[in-house]
Design a protein around this motif. Sequence first.
Motif, PDB file in Angstrom:
ATOM      1  N   VAL A 137       1.299  -1.071   0.236  1.00 46.04           N
ATOM      2  CA  VAL A 137      -0.066  -0.385  -0.173  1.00 46.04           C
ATOM      3  C   VAL A 137       0.799   1.353   0.167  1.00 46.04           C
ATOM      4  CG1 VAL A 137      -2.019   1.464   1.259  1.00 46.04           C
ATOM      5  CG2 VAL A 137      -1.228  -0.835   1.451  1.00 46.04           C
ATOM      6  N   GLN A 138       0.109   2.301  -0.843  1.00 48.01           N
ATOM      7  CA  GLN A 138       1.851   3.740  -0.967  1.00 48.01           C
ATOM      8  C   GLN A 138       0.347   4.460  -0.317  1.00 48.01           C
ATOM      9  OE1 GLN A 138       4.926   3.247  -2.718  1.00 48.01           O
ATOM     10  NE2 GLN A 138       4.658   5.501  -4.055  1.00 48.01           N
ATOM     11  N   GLU A 139       0.812   5.240   0.222  1.00 47.57           N
ATOM     12  CA  GLU A 139       0.062   6.682   0.815  1.00 47.57           C
ATOM     13  C   GLU A 139       0.437   7.859   1.060  1.00 47.57           C
ATOM     14  OE1 GLU A 139      -3.026   6.914   1.321  1.00 47.57           O
ATOM     15  OE2 GLU A 139      -3.840   4.832   2.180  1.00 47.57           O
ATOM     16  N   LYS A 140       0.219   8.784  -0.481  1.00 48.79           N
ATOM     17  CA  LYS A 140       1.148  10.143  -0.199  1.00 48.79           C
ATOM     18  C   LYS A 140       0.306  11.119   0.595  1.00 48.79           C
ATOM     19  CE  LYS A 140       1.692  14.093  -2.990  1.00 48.79           C
ATOM     20  NZ  LYS A 140       1.619  14.920  -4.740  1.00 48.79           N
ATOM     21  N   LEU A 141       1.042  11.758   1.269  1.00 54.91           N
ATOM     22  CA  LEU A 141       0.926  11.953   3.147  1.00 54.91           C
ATOM     23  C   LEU A 141       0.309  14.298   2.661  1.00 54.91           C
ATOM     24  CD1 LEU A 141       3.716  10.838   5.301  1.00 54.91           C
ATOM     25  CD2 LEU A 141       1.385  10.420   5.502  1.00 54.91           C
ATOM     26  N   LYS A 142      -0.747  13.921   3.226  1.00 55.49           N
ATOM     27  CA  LYS A 142      -1.047  15.543   2.816  1.00 55.49           C
ATOM     28  C   LYS A 142      -0.898  16.469   4.321  1.00 55.49           C
ATOM     29  CE  LYS A 142      -5.437  14.235   0.778  1.00 55.49           C
ATOM     30  NZ  LYS A 142      -6.431  14.057   1.299  1.00 55.49           N
ATOM     31  N   ASP A 143      -0.120  15.834   5.518  1.00 52.80           N
ATOM     32  CA  ASP A 143       0.735  16.345   6.541  1.00 52.80           C
ATOM     33  C   ASP A 143       1.611  15.947   7.254  1.00 52.80           C
ATOM     34  OD1 ASP A 143       0.742  18.193   8.964  1.00 52.80           O
ATOM     35  OD2 ASP A 143      -1.579  17.335  10.053  1.00 52.80           O
ATOM     36  N   ASN A 144       2.136  16.839   7.779  1.00 51.06           N
ATOM     37  CA  ASN A 144       3.492  16.054   8.385  1.00 51.06           C
ATOM     38  C   ASN A 144       3.006  15.049   9.819  1.00 51.06           C
ATOM     39  OD1 ASN A 144       5.055  17.585   7.046  1.00 51.06           O
ATOM     40  ND2 ASN A 144       5.338  19.395   9.230  1.00 51.06           N
ATOM     41  N   ILE A 145       3.769  13.802   9.741  1.00 51.55           N
ATOM     42  CA  ILE A 145       3.200  12.354  11.098  1.00 51.55           C
ATOM     43  C   ILE A 145       3.871  11.715  11.636  1.00 51.55           C
ATOM     44  CG2 ILE A 145       0.851  12.596   9.250  1.00 51.55           C
ATOM     45  CD1 ILE A 145       2.485   9.486   8.875  1.00 51.55           C
ATOM     46  N   GLU A 146       3.293  11.742  12.468  1.00 49.15           N
ATOM     47  CA  GLU A 146       5.156  11.110  13.175  1.00 49.15           C
ATOM     48  C   GLU A 146       4.329   9.271  13.794  1.00 49.15           C
ATOM     49  OE1 GLU A 146       6.599  12.709  16.698  1.00 49.15           O
ATOM     50  OE2 GLU A 146       7.450  10.976  17.412  1.00 49.15           O
ATOM     51  N   LEU A 147       4.882   8.632  13.298  1.00 46.40           N
ATOM     52  CA  LEU A 147       4.850   7.078  14.020  1.00 46.40           C
ATOM     53  C   LEU A 147       4.729   6.696  14.523  1.00 46.40           C
ATOM     54  CD1 LEU A 147       5.614   4.755  10.116  1.00 46.40           C
ATOM     55  CD2 LEU A 147       3.623   6.019  10.624  1.00 46.40           C
ATOM     56  N   ILE A 148       3.427   6.124  15.361  1.00 49.46           N
ATOM     57  CA  ILE A 148       3.949   6.042  17.593  1.00 49.46           C
ATOM     58  C   ILE A 148       4.307   4.224  17.881  1.00 49.46           C
ATOM     59  CG2 ILE A 148       2.388   6.124  19.332  1.00 49.46           C
ATOM     60  CD1 ILE A 148       1.158   8.079  18.450  1.00 49.46           C
ATOM     61  N   LYS A 149       3.082   3.401  17.124  1.00 49.92           N
ATOM     62  CA  LYS A 149       2.942   1.952  16.967  1.00 49.92           C
ATOM     63  C   LYS A 149       2.067   1.496  16.041  1.00 49.92           C
ATOM     64  CE  LYS A 149       0.143   1.407  20.762  1.00 49.92           C
ATOM     65  NZ  LYS A 149      -0.895   0.873  21.934  1.00 49.92           N
ATOM     66  N   MET A 150       2.185   0.280  15.262  1.00 49.55           N
ATOM     67  CA  MET A 150       1.736  -0.536  14.791  1.00 49.55           C
ATOM     68  C   MET A 150       1.370  -2.289  15.681  1.00 49.55           C
ATOM     69  SD  MET A 150       1.749  -2.455  11.080  1.00 49.55           S
ATOM     70  CE  MET A 150       1.025  -1.388  10.362  1.00 49.55           C
ATOM     71  N   GLU A 151      -0.062  -1.656  16.035  1.00 52.00           N
ATOM     72  CA  GLU A 151      -0.848  -3.024  16.660  1.00 52.00           C
ATOM     73  C   GLU A 151      -1.834  -3.710  16.427  1.00 52.00           C
ATOM     74  OE1 GLU A 151      -3.725  -2.720  18.746  1.00 52.00           O
ATOM     75  OE2 GLU A 151      -4.031  -0.414  17.703  1.00 52.00           O
ATOM     76  N   SER A 152      -1.916  -4.801  16.881  1.00 54.03           N
ATOM     77  CA  SER A 152      -3.085  -5.738  16.781  1.00 54.03           C
ATOM     78  C   SER A 152      -2.344  -6.312  17.914  1.00 54.03           C
ATOM     79  CB  SER A 152      -3.581  -6.329  14.888  1.00 54.03           C
ATOM     80  OG  SER A 152      -4.488  -7.741  15.566  1.00 54.03           O
ATOM     81  N   SER A 153      -4.098  -7.113  18.252  1.00 50.11           N
ATOM     82  CA  SER A 153      -3.854  -7.898  19.950  1.00 50.11           C
ATOM     83  C   SER A 153      -3.884  -9.526  18.985  1.00 50.11           C
ATOM     84  CB  SER A 153      -4.699  -8.065  20.450  1.00 50.11           C
ATOM     85  OG  SER A 153      -6.493  -8.273  19.989  1.00 50.11           O
ATOM     86  N   LEU A 154      -3.719  -9.842  17.901  1.00 43.53           N
ATOM     87  CA  LEU A 154      -3.878 -10.761  16.983  1.00 43.53           C
ATOM     88  C   LEU A 154      -2.249 -10.930  16.851  1.00 43.53           C
ATOM     89  CD1 LEU A 154      -6.987 -11.744  14.938  1.00 43.53           C
ATOM     90  CD2 LEU A 154      -6.593 -12.774  17.576  1.00 43.53           C
ATOM     91  N   LEU A 155      -1.899  -9.935  16.298  1.00 45.23           N
ATOM     92  CA  LEU A 155      -0.163  -9.997  15.847  1.00 45.23           C
ATOM     93  C   LEU A 155       1.189 -10.878  16.459  1.00 45.23           C
ATOM     94  CD1 LEU A 155       0.282  -6.298  14.525  1.00 45.23           C
ATOM     95  CD2 LEU A 155       1.147  -8.480  13.210  1.00 45.23           C
TER      96      LEU A 155
END
Lengths: 182, 311
Positions: B199-217
């Motif tokens: 998946v590729q997304e173009k950013l409309k704003d500045n962002i900072e990543l926090i984490k990726m989660e799912s209880s099933l991961l």
Amino acid sequence: MEKGYKSIFWGVFLASFSITLGPTRLGPPFIGWMIVLSGINHLKEVHDNLPLREAGKYNKFLVFFSLLGSLVDFMGNRALITPLILSYYPIITSVFELLMVFKIIEGSIEYFRFIQEEKLSLEFEIEQRTYTVLQIIGIIVFLVSSTIQNEFFMTLTAVFLIVVRIYVMVSMRKLRKIVMEE
Amino acid sequence: MVTISTHEEVLMEKNYKILKIGMILIAISLIISIGVASYLRLDRPVFLKSYIERPMPLTDEEGRHNLNAQFIIRYITNADDARVVNHIEFEDYRDLYASATEYSHHGFQFFNDNNVQTPGQRVGRYRVRDVAVTVGVHNAEEKNEDISLTRAKVYFSDGHEEEEVDIGEWILYPDDRMNRPDHFQHMMSRGSSDGISIVQEKLKDNIELIKMESSLLNKYEDFLEISVGARDYRDIAGEKYETDGYLKMESVFKTPEDPELRMYDYDIKPRLHYRDSEGNSFIYRLYNLDYRKYGFEFLEIIKFLRARGEL
């Protein structure tokens, strides 16, 4: 005697190939085996011997178990019957078929010996052996394929067993030709 | 008096010997076959687990629960088992309504042999059956938490009940598709049958990543790789992306090696947590992380049943 071999030929044919019309089979196997019995009786009329009498005995078992099998088929889907042992009932008929054909050929061999046709008796001893080996292989392969229930393997086994039946029919045709020439 | 040459006698004796050996071989094969067949016979249906996340159904404006979550629960049973599953209950959640059917509607069932009445895919002595389960939640709009389902009570058409079926883990999460954050402009997404999805997304704003989660991961650790940008998903905290930059997420779902795990269904939708330029945190959901087995082999099922201790 030719009448006897002719009946056996057509009996085996009917037992092997039948027309299925919806849920009912036209000419279920036991009718074929009953025709074979009349053939054996014709042979006995000309030359009564122990192997032919035994062939008749095995034939009666064969008729009984095929009739039972047809009834089970008629009563409903065989897949619904849970007792495991019942799914192996075709083995019983195949074994009686083996014994019966073995004895029919042996009876014919004895007849050839009686009329001092040693060359013919030798020829049919070899045919008897070929048939015995083929039918035993067929039964064992059937057992294996019905245990693992692989459709491809099961079809292959059915074709193999039909080929063995054709071998018997060819033998009977040959015997009939021989006695016609006698 | 009939004279029989010794050669003929020997031949006949040999034929009898072959017949005798053959009968012994047939008897041995018959005993082995019955033994194998009874060993392979299942005492009860064996349910396959699935680890799945689905958006929680919401009621529409008129209050109808017409948005249902659908799951497929799979089980293995003896090929001659003519019963079908006709109902399912999740006792942990009384607010849940559920229905189950094995007969296909709208192609929801994947295998169907047309020549037999029993549904499912025939594999040797077994049949793999798919049960379409529809789950709905009463008053879904009031619920704001994930619902996790792990056990079910399954009812069969003959009245038999299978208590305490371990279904793996099904997670219903509040449907957030309608209020997706507006920080991304979708550029492309691509998935392929070998388990790779991009998946590729173009950013409309500045962002900072926090984490990726799912209880099933954690259930997927051994066979799922996800990278965000060029980093592993476990290691993305603090990563910054600027406006007009591209955020590329790639996932690889490898077929599990384990004979038990490879039979199960997986479909997760992990959440990527991030902060926008104003410091507010948001969630972006990643889709298309799924694996589902279609073709089965007899030996594979035997290995699975042995691993599960059912044989």
